[in-house]
Scaffold this motif. Sequence first.
Motif, PDB file in Angstrom:
ATOM      1  N   VAL A  52       3.655 -42.572  -7.410  1.00 40.67           N
ATOM      2  CA  VAL A  52       3.645 -43.738  -6.526  1.00 40.67           C
ATOM      3  C   VAL A  52       2.283 -44.412  -6.554  1.00 40.67           C
ATOM      4  CG1 VAL A  52       3.761 -44.446  -4.111  1.00 40.67           C
ATOM      5  CG2 VAL A  52       5.521 -42.944  -5.050  1.00 40.67           C
ATOM      6  N   HIS A  55       1.530 -46.569  -9.602  1.00 40.03           N
ATOM      7  CA  HIS A  55       2.100 -47.917  -9.515  1.00 40.03           C
ATOM      8  C   HIS A  55       1.311 -48.797  -8.540  1.00 40.03           C
ATOM      9  CE1 HIS A  55       5.553 -46.176 -11.593  1.00 40.03           C
ATOM     10  NE2 HIS A  55       5.843 -47.412 -11.927  1.00 40.03           N
ATOM     11  N   VAL A  96       9.480 -47.774  -6.011  1.00 41.45           N
ATOM     12  CA  VAL A  96       9.062 -47.357  -7.353  1.00 41.45           C
ATOM     13  C   VAL A  96      10.288 -47.062  -8.212  1.00 41.45           C
ATOM     14  CG1 VAL A  96       7.949 -45.501  -8.683  1.00 41.45           C
ATOM     15  CG2 VAL A  96       6.769 -46.511  -6.732  1.00 41.45           C
TER      16      VAL A  96
END
Length: 162
Positions: A52, A55, A96
Motif C-alpha cells: 500500500v 503505491h 490498491v
Amino acid sequence: MAKSYFDPKTPDIVIKSLFQKYDTDNSGFLDRKELSSLLEDDLGLTTRQVEVYFHLLDRDGNAKISPDELCTWLRSNERFKMVNDKSRFYAVCKAVDMFKKYDKDGSQYISFEELKGLLFEHGRNIDVKSAFKSMDQDGNGKISFPEFLKWLISIFQHNDNG
C-alpha cells in the motif's frame, strides 16, 4: 502496529543515509524490493502495508521511490496514521486492489482505455474524456495511484453528501 519512532525533525543527511543503505543498485531510487526492505526491516511494516505504501509514496507513478518522495512522506503528518487506523487501511487496500485490477498492463498507471473499462464495468455513465482529464492532475496523460485515490475519495464524499 508500525514503529513510529521516526522523528519528522530528523536531519536530511540521516534520511539520505537511510535511503542510500537500501538503494542497493545505486540508481538514486528505491524499487519495490528495496523499499520493501527499508519499510519491513527498519520501520516494521508488514508486506501488505509495504504494498500500500509503495503505491502511496510513488507520487509520479514511475514504479520507483525518489529520495524526495521518501523524505516528504517521512516528514508528513501521515507517516503511520494510515496503517494504524484499521478501517482507513482497509479502504486504501481496496483502492490498491482496484487500481491493480484496472492497470491491465502493470504500468503503475491507469491509461485512458483502462479508465474506460473501469467506468463501463461499474456502470458509470459519464464522459470518459472529462473524467480522465479531471483525474490526470499533472497532465501527463496517465493516472497514477495518488490521482486515482483522490478521485475515489471525491466520489465517496459526493455520494455521502448527495
